[in-house]
Design an enzyme around this catalytic site. Structure first.
Site, PDB file in Angstrom:
ATOM      1  N   LYS B  13       0.102 -22.385  -5.139  1.00  0.00           N
ATOM      2  CA  LYS B  13      -0.855 -23.156  -4.325  1.00  0.00           C
ATOM      3  C   LYS B  13      -0.595 -24.553  -4.121  1.00  0.00           C
ATOM      4  O   LYS B  13       0.130 -25.140  -4.821  1.00  0.00           O
ATOM      5  CB  LYS B  13      -2.176 -23.279  -5.173  1.00  0.00           C
ATOM      6  CG  LYS B  13      -3.385 -24.049  -4.754  1.00  0.00           C
ATOM      7  CD  LYS B  13      -4.430 -23.975  -5.692  1.00  0.00           C
ATOM      8  CE  LYS B  13      -5.692 -24.998  -5.198  1.00  0.00           C
ATOM      9  NZ  LYS B  13      -5.076 -26.381  -5.289  1.00  0.00           N
ATOM     10  N   LYS B  18       4.811 -27.275  -6.757  1.00  0.00           N
ATOM     11  CA  LYS B  18       5.738 -26.265  -6.401  1.00  0.00           C
ATOM     12  C   LYS B  18       6.920 -26.732  -6.024  1.00  0.00           C
ATOM     13  O   LYS B  18       8.117 -26.554  -6.539  1.00  0.00           O
ATOM     14  CB  LYS B  18       4.931 -25.430  -5.462  1.00  0.00           C
ATOM     15  CG  LYS B  18       5.972 -24.222  -4.883  1.00  0.00           C
ATOM     16  CD  LYS B  18       4.768 -23.480  -3.929  1.00  0.00           C
ATOM     17  CE  LYS B  18       4.663 -24.101  -2.607  1.00  0.00           C
ATOM     18  NZ  LYS B  18       3.493 -24.972  -2.472  1.00  0.00           N
ATOM     19  N   LYS B  44       4.895 -28.546   6.453  1.00  0.00           N
ATOM     20  CA  LYS B  44       4.958 -30.163   5.938  1.00  0.00           C
ATOM     21  C   LYS B  44       6.358 -30.644   5.848  1.00  0.00           C
ATOM     22  O   LYS B  44       6.542 -31.950   5.981  1.00  0.00           O
ATOM     23  CB  LYS B  44       4.040 -30.356   4.732  1.00  0.00           C
ATOM     24  CG  LYS B  44       2.751 -30.010   4.695  1.00  0.00           C
ATOM     25  CD  LYS B  44       2.053 -31.077   3.603  1.00  0.00           C
ATOM     26  CE  LYS B  44       2.539 -30.616   2.074  1.00  0.00           C
ATOM     27  NZ  LYS B  44       2.258 -28.970   1.848  1.00  0.00           N
ATOM     28  N   ASP B 130      -0.834 -19.947  -0.442  1.00  0.00           N
ATOM     29  CA  ASP B 130      -1.145 -18.600  -0.493  1.00  0.00           C
ATOM     30  C   ASP B 130      -0.304 -18.027   0.377  1.00  0.00           C
ATOM     31  O   ASP B 130       0.363 -18.279   1.328  1.00  0.00           O
ATOM     32  CB  ASP B 130      -2.461 -18.829  -0.200  1.00  0.00           C
ATOM     33  CG  ASP B 130      -3.435 -17.972  -0.909  1.00  0.00           C
ATOM     34  OD1 ASP B 130      -2.889 -17.066  -1.570  1.00  0.00           O
ATOM     35  OD2 ASP B 130      -4.564 -18.382  -1.086  1.00  0.00           O
TER      36      ASP B 130
END
Lengths: 450, 291
Positions: B13, B18, B44, B130
């Site tokens: 998520k 991450k 991003k 996701d």
């Protein structure tokens, strides 16, 4: 794939299967419907916002299946398109569309431009409205319709385009007494759309009305704008065209009426004329005079054809496969006025559930207790299974049913999409003389089949 | 003959840590002597920032937008300890299709056989949140990554995202897709956090690869534009990342997870919700209740 039966009327009705995979469906996508409308408004320039190939595909389907009708002003291979590629899929196609609109306005001479998008633009969520808004200062209007192919079929595209035209190009104005809009004829999808519109227009003009048909005449942008000044909208279909008709009612208070089938022959045409006259409170004397004149001529001609019809068979069994308006109109004439026996009617335009009873009711009160089997089916495989078990000598259908008919030595005439083996320009079975035209077309084959 | 290349995808998520975890794994593998490429799959485009002193690099898609042909050297940049950094990039928020962008970027590298030419040991894909559409499932499809790891905290939303990823893996597992290596449990400080993640991996038939505690060292390193492995190589936190990298390097067999259905997941979360509430009000519900 079992068939579900519903015995809710005296006709034997079998509903279509819930098959998820269609064999030779009888229409194209919403983009097709949008292009069918835009390209047939005089001096309107369509701009396709879709992947390369979408426009060509529509052109090929309509050109061949729609009665081999040639292109109009800007149509076919010269239709401007943004031809979206991977770059636009990832980054959005708005810039590309703006570029395409600019170039089209600069290069092409038109009274109005209209963007119709395909699936790609719909999937990636291009804000077409915002792009089009950037062209409000142009001398000519630029409109758009959301016609993502996945949203629906040709009929949806037809309705959405008319709705977009109403929303974007019309404004409130004084109602002109005796002015009517006519909806329900989808170019190419109804192979006789041009003749039908022209015939219905002539009938309405015959009873003193001023007709706005928007497509298939020279009214162009002026015709589009005229829609909001009508006293009444006439929808010649149990369902196709109701969307824009309701929008005109919502926006401008213009009432509408729906005549549930193509009026073929004197009986239904008179019913149509009387319905319209009643809605507009037209003077009875004028209408009676018109009806008498028209009926006299029509029955005189029917008498002439009657001899040969009776000579071969007074109760010739007939099958019909077409959209609801055409199928019901043709079958009613053949049973009620020509003395034939329609045995099976396949309705292939997938009408919404709520109008199916209306459609059935028009096939329920046929002369001499004639009760054809009525089937709503869009899948060609299933449709042919029904035809294989039906008894008929003449089949009025599309080109897809031709081969089965030939094997059985039956007489086949294409009256619905796709019609590959017929050139249609002004042909129509609508109106007082429409039934005669239909008899001429198929009885000629019956009298001299070789 | 080139050596065996291992491709790994790391999902989780957004905001769960991450990219931080991925960059530290890349850094640790690189320090251990492996040739590593980190491939950021997030519009991003900030996956590789801490490998490059906090700077952004031109993305594959931005380059592709300017011209039709992209040479690998135009979009591959060396970072800490020679790690190759790549960012797929994507459209501006609200336009186009980011999922298709990921597909385009990954396919470009595959077509040009970049991984083989750079003689890599590891390619690590850092994939946005996701599995929202087919595009974000690309690293686990079409024989790209072999192993998938998911970063998750004990936060329910992070676990829901992990469960969605498991559904994606499950779907592609029959057609040669990547399998699940396990869960990297991030921000695990409270004892109950470990219990929640442990219970989740238990019910979905997978495993926890490593527990990573929340640490201020990570924040300090990131403020310098560096990974913890680079900025504080001797810290306790760096050792955790190195241990994690070692486990990933030694990992050979991944499995098909058994994701929970929507109703099962809700019930599972509700059960833990009650436990957490009881914990807050001082009720003893762990193994200690038997004492």
């Amino acid at each position: 794939m079992s068939l579900r039966s519903a015995e809710n009327t005296s006709n034997k009705i079998e509903k279509e299967t819930d098959s998820k995979c269609l064999e030779s469906p009888k229409y194209t996508c919403a983009l097709g419907g949008a292009l069918a409308v835009i390209t047939n408004i005089d001096r309107f320039v369509p701009i396709i916002h879709a992947g390369a190939g979408c426009g060509t595909n529509q052109m090929l389907s309509f050109r061949s299946g729609g009665g081999n009708q040639g292109i109009g002003y800007i149509n076919g291979m010269i239709t401007p398109s943004s031809n979206l590629s991977e770059k636009e899929v990832v980054f959005g196609g708005e810039e590309r569309l703006a570029q395409q609109i600019r170039a089209t306005i600069d290069l092409m001479d038109g009274d109005a431009f209209m963007v119709a998008n395909g699936c790609i633009a719909g999937m990636i969520g291009d804000d077409i409205e915002a792009v089009v808004r950037g062209f409000t200062e142009e001398e000519v209007p630029v409109a758009y319709v959301n016609s993502s192919g996945f949203a629906g079929n040709t009929y949806l595209g037809y309705e959405e385009t008319l709705k977009s035209l109403i929303n974007q190009l019309t404004k409130e104005q004084d109602i002109v007494k005796g002015r009517v809009n006519v909806f329900g004829f989808v170019p190419y999808q109804d192979i006789f759309w041009r003749g039908n519109l022209s015939k219905i227009g002539n009938i309405l003009r015959g009873i003193g009305l001023d007709v706005t048909q928007v497509i298939g005449d020279f009214s162009g942008l002026e015709g589009v704008r005229r829609m909001s000044s009508a006293e009444l909208t006439i929808v010649v279909s149990p369902w196709v065209g109701l969307g824009p008709a309701k929008l005109l009612e919502e926006k401008y208070g213009i009432p509408y009426l729906s005549f549930p089938n193509l009026p073929v022959g004197p009986q239904d045409t008179t019913e149509f004329v009387r319905l319209v006259s009643k809605a507009l409170k037209l003077p009875a004397r004028r209408i009676n005079k018109y009806v008498q004149q028209q009926e006299r001529q029509a029955y005189y001609e029917l008498d002439i054809a009657g001899d040969v019809c009776a000579q071969f068979s007074t109760s010739l069994p007939i099958a019909a496969v077409a959209d609801s308006a055409t199928a019901v109109g043709v079958v009613r004439f053949l049973a009620n006025e020509a003395g034939f026996t329609p045995t099976i009617v396949v309705i292939n335009d997938d009408p919404p559930e709520e109008v199916r009873e209306t459609i059935l009711s028009r096939l329920n009160d046929l002369r001499a207790n004639v009760k054809p089997k009525v089937i709503f089916e869009v899948d060609n495989y299933e449709l042919n299974k029904h035809l294989a078990t039906a008894y008929y000598r003449v089949i009025l259908a599309s080109s897809q049913e031709r081969f089965a008919a030939q094997e059985e030595n039956q007489i086949h005439l294409s009256i619905s999409y796709p019609a590959f083996e017929r050139l249609v320009v002004n042909d129509t079975y609508a109106g007082y003389g429409g039934g005669i035209a239909l008899l001429e077309d198929f009885m000629t084959k019956f009298i001299m089949p070789y | 003959m080139s050596k065996k290349l291992t491709q790994i995808a790391i999902y989780g998520k957004g905001g769960i840590g991450k990219s931080t975890t991925t960059s530290n794994i890349s850094a640790a593998l690189s320090v251990a002597g492996y040739k590593v490429m980190q491939f950021g799959c997030d519009p991003k485009s900030d996956s590789t920032n801490t490998l490059r002193g906090g700077t952004y690099i031109p993305t594959v898609l931005d380059t592709l937008r300017e011209k039709n042909v992209v040479k690998p050297e135009e979009v591959i940049f060396e970072g800490f300890n020679g790690i190759y950094c790549v960012e797929a990039g994507g459209p501006a928020p609200g336009v186009g299709c980011a999922g298709r962008g990921i597909i385009t970027a990954v396919q470009l590298f595959k077509q040009k056989k970049v991984f083989e030419e750079y003689d890599l040991d590891y390619v690590i894909y850092d994939v946005l949140g996701d599995v929202v559409c087919g595009g974000f499932a690309v690293p686990i499809r079409e024989g790209i990554a072999e192993h998938v790891f998911t970063v998750s905290s004990a936060d329910f939303m992070a676990i829901f995202a992990a469960n969605n990823l498991f559904k994606g893996i499950h779907k592609y597992s029959n057609s040669g897709g990547a399998l699940l290596g396990g869960v990297i449990a991030n921000s695990i400080n409270e004892p109950y956090a470990k219990d929640i993640v442990d219970d989740f991996v238990d019910v979905t038939k997978t495993q926890v690869v490593e527990y990573i505690p929340r640490s201020v060292t990570v924040t300090q390193s990131e403020l310098q534009g560096k990974t913890t492995v680079e900025a504080a190589p001797d810290s306790k936190q760096a050792q955790v990342y190195k241990k994690l990298a070692e486990k990933i390097a030694n990992h050979t067999e991944s499995k098909v997870p058994e994701p929970l259905g929507i109703e099962e997941l809700r019930n599972w979360a509700a059960k833990w919700g009650e436990t957490l509430l009881a914990l807050q009000s001082g009720e003893v519900r762990s193994a200690a209740e038997k004492i």
